[in-house]
Design a protein around this motif. Structure first.
Motif, mmCIF file in Angstrom:
data_model
loop_
_atom_site.group_PDB
_atom_site.id
_atom_site.type_symbol
_atom_site.label_atom_id
_atom_site.label_comp_id
_atom_site.label_asym_id
_atom_site.label_seq_id
_atom_site.Cartn_x
_atom_site.Cartn_y
_atom_site.Cartn_z
ATOM 1 N N MET A 1 0.853 -1.169 0.000
ATOM 2 C CA MET A 1 0.000 0.000 0.000
ATOM 3 C C MET A 1 0.904 1.238 0.000
ATOM 4 S SD MET A 1 -3.058 0.953 2.672
ATOM 5 C CE MET A 1 -4.145 -0.331 2.157
ATOM 6 N N ASP A 2 0.710 2.128 -0.954
ATOM 7 C CA ASP A 2 1.545 3.316 -1.049
ATOM 8 C C ASP A 2 0.979 4.458 -0.187
ATOM 9 O OD1 ASP A 2 -0.622 4.263 -2.447
ATOM 10 O OD2 ASP A 2 0.417 4.497 -4.353
ATOM 11 N N MET A 3 1.785 5.487 0.001
ATOM 12 C CA MET A 3 1.408 6.616 0.869
ATOM 13 C C MET A 3 0.174 7.355 0.359
ATOM 14 S SD MET A 3 3.108 6.562 3.578
ATOM 15 C CE MET A 3 2.548 8.097 4.256
ATOM 16 N N ALA A 4 0.018 7.460 -0.923
ATOM 17 C CA ALA A 4 -1.161 8.150 -1.466
ATOM 18 C C ALA A 4 -2.445 7.416 -1.078
ATOM 19 C CB ALA A 4 -1.050 8.277 -2.983
ATOM 20 N N THR A 5 -2.404 6.096 -1.116
ATOM 21 C CA THR A 5 -3.565 5.291 -0.743
ATOM 22 C C THR A 5 -3.847 5.428 0.753
ATOM 23 O OG1 THR A 5 -3.051 3.724 -2.502
ATOM 24 C CG2 THR A 5 -4.543 2.962 -0.773
ATOM 25 N N ILE A 6 -2.781 5.390 1.557
ATOM 26 C CA ILE A 6 -2.940 5.549 3.008
ATOM 27 C C ILE A 6 -3.522 6.925 3.324
ATOM 28 C CG2 ILE A 6 -1.680 5.756 5.194
ATOM 29 C CD1 ILE A 6 0.253 3.593 4.056
ATOM 30 N N ASN A 7 -2.978 7.961 2.701
ATOM 31 C CA ASN A 7 -3.479 9.323 2.933
ATOM 32 C C ASN A 7 -4.940 9.469 2.515
ATOM 33 O OD1 ASN A 7 -1.104 10.263 4.054
ATOM 34 N ND2 ASN A 7 -0.316 11.036 2.108
ATOM 35 N N ALA A 8 -5.292 8.902 1.383
ATOM 36 C CA ALA A 8 -6.679 8.971 0.914
ATOM 37 C C ALA A 8 -7.611 8.240 1.882
ATOM 38 C CB ALA A 8 -6.796 8.383 -0.490
ATOM 39 N N SER A 9 -7.160 7.096 2.392
ATOM 40 C CA SER A 9 -7.970 6.336 3.349
ATOM 41 C C SER A 9 -8.163 7.119 4.640
ATOM 42 C CB SER A 9 -7.313 4.990 3.660
ATOM 43 O OG SER A 9 -7.272 4.201 2.499
ATOM 44 N N LEU A 10 -7.089 7.724 5.144
ATOM 45 C CA LEU A 10 -7.190 8.530 6.363
ATOM 46 C C LEU A 10 -8.087 9.745 6.159
ATOM 47 C CD1 LEU A 10 -3.534 8.366 7.713
ATOM 48 C CD2 LEU A 10 -5.561 7.237 8.654
ATOM 49 N N ASP A 11 -7.960 10.401 5.022
ATOM 50 C CA ASP A 11 -8.826 11.544 4.717
ATOM 51 C C ASP A 11 -10.294 11.109 4.677
ATOM 52 O OD1 ASP A 11 -6.779 13.373 4.574
ATOM 53 O OD2 ASP A 11 -6.642 13.341 2.385
ATOM 54 N N ASN A 12 -10.558 9.938 4.120
ATOM 55 C CA ASN A 12 -11.910 9.415 4.052
ATOM 56 C C ASN A 12 -12.466 9.172 5.451
ATOM 57 O OD1 ASN A 12 -14.271 7.951 3.636
ATOM 58 N ND2 ASN A 12 -13.400 6.611 2.102
ATOM 59 N N ILE A 13 -11.668 8.532 6.319
ATOM 60 C CA ILE A 13 -12.112 8.249 7.688
ATOM 61 C C ILE A 13 -12.368 9.545 8.449
ATOM 62 C CG2 ILE A 13 -11.362 7.318 9.922
ATOM 63 C CD1 ILE A 13 -9.825 5.150 8.240
ATOM 64 N N ILE A 14 -11.449 10.484 8.358
ATOM 65 C CA ILE A 14 -11.614 11.762 9.064
ATOM 66 C C ILE A 14 -12.824 12.516 8.538
ATOM 67 C CG2 ILE A 14 -10.559 14.023 9.500
ATOM 68 C CD1 ILE A 14 -7.828 12.497 9.533
ATOM 69 N N GLY A 15 -13.033 12.492 7.236
ATOM 70 C CA GLY A 15 -14.212 13.129 6.652
ATOM 71 C C GLY A 15 -15.504 12.535 7.178
ATOM 72 N N ARG A 16 -15.532 11.225 7.326
ATOM 73 C CA ARG A 16 -16.727 10.571 7.874
ATOM 74 C C ARG A 16 -16.973 10.997 9.312
ATOM 75 N NH1 ARG A 16 -17.451 4.520 5.610
ATOM 76 N NH2 ARG A 16 -17.099 4.995 3.426
ATOM 77 N N VAL A 17 -15.910 11.080 10.089
ATOM 78 C CA VAL A 17 -16.049 11.526 11.483
ATOM 79 C C VAL A 17 -16.531 12.973 11.519
ATOM 80 C CG1 VAL A 17 -14.801 12.014 13.635
ATOM 81 C CG2 VAL A 17 -14.344 9.881 12.388
ATOM 82 N N GLU A 18 -15.961 13.808 10.661
ATOM 83 C CA GLU A 18 -16.375 15.222 10.621
ATOM 84 C C GLU A 18 -17.861 15.379 10.319
ATOM 85 O OE1 GLU A 18 -12.302 17.499 9.178
ATOM 86 O OE2 GLU A 18 -13.665 16.717 7.654
ATOM 87 N N ARG A 19 -18.401 14.486 9.517
ATOM 88 C CA ARG A 19 -19.813 14.570 9.121
ATOM 89 C C ARG A 19 -20.753 13.756 10.017
ATOM 90 N NH1 ARG A 19 -16.907 13.892 4.496
ATOM 91 N NH2 ARG A 19 -17.490 11.689 4.296
ATOM 92 N N ALA A 20 -20.218 13.042 10.988
ATOM 93 C CA ALA A 20 -21.024 12.138 11.825
ATOM 94 C C ALA A 20 -21.777 12.934 12.896
ATOM 95 C CB ALA A 20 -20.134 11.080 12.460
ATOM 96 N N GLU A 21 -22.914 13.470 12.497
ATOM 97 C CA GLU A 21 -23.697 14.292 13.421
ATOM 98 C C GLU A 21 -24.207 13.509 14.622
ATOM 99 O OE1 GLU A 21 -26.652 16.436 11.220
ATOM 100 O OE2 GLU A 21 -25.146 17.428 9.965
ATOM 101 N N ALA A 22 -24.214 12.194 14.552
ATOM 102 C CA ALA A 22 -24.601 11.372 15.698
ATOM 103 C C ALA A 22 -23.655 11.583 16.887
ATOM 104 C CB ALA A 22 -24.625 9.900 15.310
ATOM 105 N N LEU A 23 -22.457 12.079 16.616
ATOM 106 C CA LEU A 23 -21.497 12.356 17.691
ATOM 107 C C LEU A 23 -21.805 13.652 18.433
ATOM 108 C CD1 LEU A 23 -18.190 11.415 15.831
ATOM 109 C CD2 LEU A 23 -19.333 10.100 17.632
ATOM 110 N N ASP A 24 -22.651 14.501 17.845
ATOM 111 C CA ASP A 24 -22.902 15.812 18.438
ATOM 112 C C ASP A 24 -23.479 15.730 19.846
ATOM 113 O OD1 ASP A 24 -21.894 17.049 16.214
ATOM 114 O OD2 ASP A 24 -23.850 17.580 15.367
ATOM 115 N N ARG A 25 -24.438 14.857 20.040
ATOM 116 C CA ARG A 25 -25.094 14.802 21.346
ATOM 117 C C ARG A 25 -24.108 14.437 22.473
ATOM 118 N NH1 ARG A 25 -30.900 12.021 22.703
ATOM 119 N NH2 ARG A 25 -31.039 12.853 24.805
ATOM 120 N N PRO A 26 -23.367 13.311 22.365
ATOM 121 C CA PRO A 26 -22.423 13.017 23.451
ATOM 122 C C PRO A 26 -21.272 14.026 23.536
ATOM 123 C CG PRO A 26 -22.220 11.395 21.693
ATOM 124 C CD PRO A 26 -23.416 12.241 21.377
ATOM 125 N N ALA A 27 -20.810 14.504 22.389
ATOM 126 C CA ALA A 27 -19.707 15.469 22.404
ATOM 127 C C ALA A 27 -20.144 16.779 23.048
ATOM 128 C CB ALA A 27 -19.199 15.715 20.985
#
Length: 148
Positions: A1-27
């Motif tokens: 797995m190359d760095m571009a793939t790892i970076n894209a995967s991490l960006d995808n995960i972070i983006g999902r967390v950023e949009r996860a409004e279900a976290l708003d209530r406990p946070a």
């Protein structure tokens, strides 16, 4: 797995967390609790690094992270003499002890965030609590092994 793939995967995960409004209530509930406990003033200023002109949390993370990473390296590269096991155990204890003030500085800064930043910080804290639990269990197992 190359760095571009790892970076894209991490960006995808972070983006999902950023949009996860279900976290708003406990946070938000936690942030409100922190806000009641940690009001603006000298303690919050100390935890945030206001007097130094630089946030305290990014500097303090070096202590637990460096200690735990060093212990991990000693476990991988240590010799049979047992000295590296003792050093690794002490480094894990140091990491665990320094995790608390590090977490308090992060909590102080995090409580002032909103939205996506708050969601990511909430998940960041949960992952770090998990890591602290793992390293606390490691310290306990090592203490038992050292005694026994």
């Amino acid at each position: 797995m190359d760095m571009a793939t790892i970076n894209a995967s991490l960006d995808n995960i972070i983006g999902r967390v950023e949009r996860a409004e279900a976290l708003d209530r406990p946070a938000n509930a936690l942030a409100n609790l922190v806000g009641k406990w940690l009001k603006p003033g000298p303690v919050k200023n100390l935890l945030s690094g206001t007097g130094t002109g630089h946030p305290a949390h990014p500097i303090l993370i070096l202590l637990p992270l460096g200690s735990w990473a060093s212990a991990f390296f000693l476990d991988l590269a240590g010799g049979p003499d047992g000295g590296s096991a003792t050093a690794a155990r002490r480094l894990i204890i140091l990491g665990n002890l320094t995790a608390l003030p590090t977490a308090l500085t992060g909590l102080s800064d995090w409580a002032d965030t909103q939205g996506a930043e708050r969601r990511v910080g909430f998940v960041h804290a949960a992952l770090n609590i998990t890591a602290l639990g793992v390293f606390t269990a490691s310290a306990a197992a090592r203490a038992t092994q050292a005694r026994g």
